[in-house]
Write an enzyme that holds these catalytic residues in place. Sequence first.
Site, mmCIF file in Angstrom:
data_model
loop_
_atom_site.group_PDB
_atom_site.id
_atom_site.type_symbol
_atom_site.label_atom_id
_atom_site.label_comp_id
_atom_site.label_asym_id
_atom_site.label_seq_id
_atom_site.Cartn_x
_atom_site.Cartn_y
_atom_site.Cartn_z
ATOM 1 C CE LYS A 86 0.413 32.241 -88.988
ATOM 2 N NZ LYS A 86 0.510 33.093 -87.764
ATOM 3 C CD GLU A 113 -0.501 34.023 -99.306
ATOM 4 O OE1 GLU A 113 -0.499 33.405 -100.397
ATOM 5 O OE2 GLU A 113 -1.341 33.830 -98.407
ATOM 6 C CB SER A 146 -1.853 31.674 -80.821
ATOM 7 O OG SER A 146 -1.494 33.038 -80.678
HETATM 8 C C1 LIG Z 1 -0.322 34.093 -87.379
HETATM 9 C C2 LIG Z 1 -0.546 34.112 -85.904
HETATM 10 C C3 LIG Z 1 -1.800 34.474 -85.351
HETATM 11 C C4 LIG Z 1 -2.961 34.958 -86.170
HETATM 12 O O1 LIG Z 1 -3.501 34.016 -87.044
HETATM 13 P P1 LIG Z 1 -4.869 33.258 -86.759
HETATM 14 O O2 LIG Z 1 -5.129 32.560 -88.041
HETATM 15 O O3 LIG Z 1 -5.912 34.274 -86.424
HETATM 16 O O4 LIG Z 1 -4.637 32.327 -85.639
HETATM 17 C C5 LIG Z 1 -1.946 34.411 -83.973
HETATM 18 N N1 LIG Z 1 -0.936 34.045 -83.168
HETATM 19 C C6 LIG Z 1 0.278 33.708 -83.653
HETATM 20 C C7 LIG Z 1 1.361 33.318 -82.704
HETATM 21 C C8 LIG Z 1 0.521 33.731 -85.039
HETATM 22 O O5 LIG Z 1 1.733 33.408 -85.509
#
Ligand SMILES: *Cc1c(COP(=O)(O)O)cnc(C)c1O
Length: 407
Positions: free
Chosen positions: A99, A121, A391
Amino acid sequence: MSPRTLSPDNYPLPDARGRFGPYGGQFVPETLMPALAELERAYAEAKADPAFWAELDDLFRTYVGRPTPVTYARRLSKHLGGAQIYLKREDLAHSGAHKINNALGQALLVKRMGKQRIVAETGAGQHGVATATAAALLGIECVVYMGTVDMARQQPNVFRMKLLGTEVRGVDSGSKTLKDAINEAIRDWVTNVETTHYLLGSALGPHPYPMMVRDFQRVIGLEAREQMLAQAGRLPDAIVACVGGGSNAIGIFHPFLDDEGVRLIGVEAGGLGIETGMHAARFADPERSRLGVLQGVKSYVMQDEHGQIALTHSISAGLDYASVGPEHAWLRDLGRAEYTYCTDDQALEGFKLLAQLEGIIPALESAHAVGHVLDLAPTMPKDSIILVNLSGRGDKDLDTVMKALAR
Ligand SMILES: *Cc1c(COP(=O)(O)O)cnc(C)c1O
């Protein structure tokens, strides 16, 4: 990564109206149109300016810790007995997830627009923390709206944002959760548009957000492409990423769109199972998910027979959302990307296995991608390759996992 390659200048989508085929667009009240038009102009200028990308690239390297590594998951691959599995390590990015890539990109744009204030938000607080981090680094005032129910559930993230100098405003209306926080953040933006930017956290919302967020997250795929060629000697046969709004998935998919031999697989939250209705698998449940408009953008939306937004469920807060980014809907129609789902239970299996076999505790969101790979890898030959987008890291989820495993 050179600024030249970071800048995504040759890709034709979205079109001039912000559409990806029938999806996307700007479905907002008149009062919001001037703010969106200003943002479109500012981003178009920034996108064409190599100096903008050079500055972002510098922050990526010297602050975020990019490039994040690609790790060969030797023991997990052996355990599953099929494809060789590699992990793109966004969990190692500063603040613990992908993010930050988007938050920094938009915060740099805020500076360029001459604005001094950001509103956002947050539901679980992850996007709020990334935004607060970027605002602190660049010296921008930051206000994050959060439902009071969510604030009670996510106290550590509320405290993190405050430590970072952000004002967290509790929203006490409606269900006191994310959708009420969105309304308040947008109200603030419209009222203070001269000074204020609305920093949206996923590949969602009205144009130009889905394009802009994608462009800032493309760095994941650009790096991964070079790293796979260097470390494995070739591109992967499949890339697997979890899909909430869709930003980490579109970020890793995008630089591979022209590589026809690379399957692109998005994994939605299957929650308690599709038949229960307690999930967020927008592509997997035609009974509950139809074309609709949510947060200013046309895409698949989980809704009841009256068009009311349906309650969704996932063990991971980041995947628990009723709609999905418009570019994913279009890639699915084109047949270029495929979408599947992973249940809460399967995600927990992935979470445990990755911890025990690789020493990596993933975010519950990312554990959905791993959970799908537990099924996929054994069906593929030993000389094939899967790249998983990890992610984020799992520190934020320890409490949830502890409770789930105790049951
Ligand atoms: C917020 C988040 C997601 C989901 O958001 P996407 O916009 O679909 O990537 C996935 N993995 C993590 C670690 C997150 O914090």
